[in-house]
Scaffold this motif. Structure first.
Motif, mmCIF file in Angstrom:
data_model
loop_
_atom_site.group_PDB
_atom_site.id
_atom_site.type_symbol
_atom_site.label_atom_id
_atom_site.label_comp_id
_atom_site.label_asym_id
_atom_site.label_seq_id
_atom_site.Cartn_x
_atom_site.Cartn_y
_atom_site.Cartn_z
ATOM 1 N N VAL A 1 23.924 43.525 87.012
ATOM 2 C CA VAL A 1 25.038 42.771 86.434
ATOM 3 C C VAL A 1 24.432 41.692 85.548
ATOM 4 O O VAL A 1 23.628 40.881 86.010
ATOM 5 C CB VAL A 1 25.930 42.112 87.514
ATOM 6 C CG1 VAL A 1 27.066 41.339 86.867
ATOM 7 C CG2 VAL A 1 26.459 43.147 88.498
ATOM 8 N N TYR A 2 24.798 41.708 84.271
ATOM 9 C CA TYR A 2 24.399 40.662 83.344
ATOM 10 C C TYR A 2 25.540 39.666 83.288
ATOM 11 O O TYR A 2 26.625 39.971 82.783
ATOM 12 C CB TYR A 2 24.094 41.242 81.963
ATOM 13 C CG TYR A 2 22.953 42.222 82.002
ATOM 14 C CD1 TYR A 2 21.652 41.797 82.275
ATOM 15 C CD2 TYR A 2 23.169 43.576 81.803
ATOM 16 C CE1 TYR A 2 20.605 42.698 82.341
ATOM 17 C CE2 TYR A 2 22.126 44.486 81.862
ATOM 18 C CZ TYR A 2 20.843 44.036 82.128
ATOM 19 O OH TYR A 2 19.803 44.938 82.199
ATOM 20 N N ALA A 3 25.303 38.488 83.848
ATOM 21 C CA ALA A 3 26.320 37.445 83.937
ATOM 22 C C ALA A 3 26.000 36.383 82.892
ATOM 23 O O ALA A 3 24.988 35.693 82.990
ATOM 24 C CB ALA A 3 26.328 36.850 85.341
ATOM 25 N N VAL A 4 26.844 36.276 81.884
ATOM 26 C CA VAL A 4 26.582 35.412 80.737
ATOM 27 C C VAL A 4 27.538 34.220 80.739
ATOM 28 O O VAL A 4 28.747 34.387 80.909
ATOM 29 C CB VAL A 4 26.747 36.211 79.415
ATOM 30 C CG1 VAL A 4 26.457 35.328 78.215
ATOM 31 C CG2 VAL A 4 25.857 37.447 79.417
ATOM 32 N N ASP A 5 26.969 33.035 80.540
ATOM 33 C CA ASP A 5 27.795 31.842 80.391
ATOM 34 C C ASP A 5 27.048 30.852 79.504
ATOM 35 O O ASP A 5 25.842 30.651 79.676
ATOM 36 C CB ASP A 5 28.097 31.199 81.746
ATOM 37 C CG ASP A 5 29.343 30.339 81.698
ATOM 38 O OD1 ASP A 5 30.331 30.689 82.362
ATOM 39 O OD2 ASP A 5 29.339 29.313 80.983
ATOM 40 N N ALA A 6 27.754 30.275 78.560
ATOM 41 C CA ALA A 6 27.138 29.351 77.611
ATOM 42 C C ALA A 6 27.097 27.922 78.137
ATOM 43 O O ALA A 6 26.391 27.085 77.593
ATOM 44 C CB ALA A 6 27.890 29.386 76.283
ATOM 45 N N GLY B 1 31.320 35.008 80.373
ATOM 46 C CA GLY B 1 31.952 33.775 80.849
ATOM 47 C C GLY B 1 31.975 33.771 82.359
ATOM 48 O O GLY B 1 33.013 33.538 82.971
ATOM 49 N N CYS B 2 30.825 34.023 82.952
ATOM 50 C CA CYS B 2 30.740 34.287 84.398
ATOM 51 C C CYS B 2 31.084 33.101 85.287
ATOM 52 O O CYS B 2 31.377 33.290 86.460
ATOM 53 C CB CYS B 2 29.360 34.821 84.756
ATOM 54 S SG CYS B 2 28.026 33.604 84.610
ATOM 55 N N GLY B 3 31.056 31.887 84.758
ATOM 56 C CA GLY B 3 31.386 30.729 85.596
ATOM 57 C C GLY B 3 30.486 30.665 86.820
ATOM 58 O O GLY B 3 29.266 30.612 86.694
ATOM 59 N N THR B 4 31.071 30.700 87.991
ATOM 60 C CA THR B 4 30.303 30.606 89.237
ATOM 61 C C THR B 4 29.546 31.893 89.569
ATOM 62 O O THR B 4 28.669 31.884 90.422
ATOM 63 C CB THR B 4 31.221 30.294 90.426
ATOM 64 O OG1 THR B 4 32.163 31.365 90.576
ATOM 65 C CG2 THR B 4 31.942 28.970 90.244
ATOM 66 N N SER C 1 30.596 38.624 89.363
ATOM 67 C CA SER C 1 29.322 39.340 89.299
ATOM 68 C C SER C 1 28.887 39.783 90.702
ATOM 69 O O SER C 1 28.406 40.901 90.881
ATOM 70 C CB SER C 1 28.240 38.449 88.689
ATOM 71 O OG SER C 1 28.555 38.103 87.365
ATOM 72 N N LEU C 2 29.071 38.907 91.671
ATOM 73 C CA LEU C 2 28.733 39.257 93.056
ATOM 74 C C LEU C 2 29.633 40.384 93.558
ATOM 75 O O LEU C 2 29.163 41.289 94.258
ATOM 76 C CB LEU C 2 28.838 38.025 93.963
ATOM 77 C CG LEU C 2 27.807 36.931 93.699
ATOM 78 C CD1 LEU C 2 28.130 35.689 94.515
ATOM 79 C CD2 LEU C 2 26.389 37.420 93.993
ATOM 80 N N PHE C 3 30.896 40.355 93.183
ATOM 81 C CA PHE C 3 31.803 41.440 93.564
ATOM 82 C C PHE C 3 31.344 42.758 92.937
ATOM 83 O O PHE C 3 31.366 43.803 93.592
ATOM 84 C CB PHE C 3 33.240 41.141 93.138
ATOM 85 C CG PHE C 3 33.896 39.993 93.858
ATOM 86 C CD1 PHE C 3 33.448 39.532 95.086
ATOM 87 C CD2 PHE C 3 34.994 39.371 93.292
ATOM 88 C CE1 PHE C 3 34.069 38.475 95.742
ATOM 89 C CE2 PHE C 3 35.636 38.315 93.945
ATOM 90 C CZ PHE C 3 35.175 37.866 95.166
#
Length: 94
Positions: free
Chosen positions: A55-60, A37-40, A44-46
């Motif tokens: 970093v696997y940033a997942v958002d539907a 639910g990475c949103g913006t 992940s950047l942090f």
């Protein structure tokens, strides 16, 4: 997008997340991190700044498209991988 803007404007909240991630950088360094639910993509950047190998940033939602642009604009595309889809339906690369 509105709620995400509001969350980013909440400086105390955002900095608290950043500080918590950075305080645990020794546990994050060199590891794969999953941001569900990475949103913006800010967390992940942090995580990248804390030394994550990937970093696997997942958002539907459509926010994944915005996150991809934000990650690219920050020169983070080699580390932060945006994956658009439901966590239950995607397959992570590792």
């Amino acid at each position: 997008i509105g709620i995400h803007q509001e969350m980013l404007r909440d400086r105390v909240r955002t900095e608290a997340y950043r500080d918590a991630i950075m305080q645990h950088s020794s546990e994050i360094k060199g590891k794969a991190v999953l941001d569900v639910g990475c949103g913006t993509g800010i967390l992940s950047l942090f995580a990248m700044d804390a030394g994550a190998r990937v970093v696997y940033a997942v958002d539907a939602s459509g926010m994944a498209d915005f996150a991809r642009k934000i990650v690219k604009a920050n020169g983070a595309s080699k580390v932060v991988k945006i994956i658009k889809g439901k966590m239950e339906e995607i397959k992570l690369p590792e």
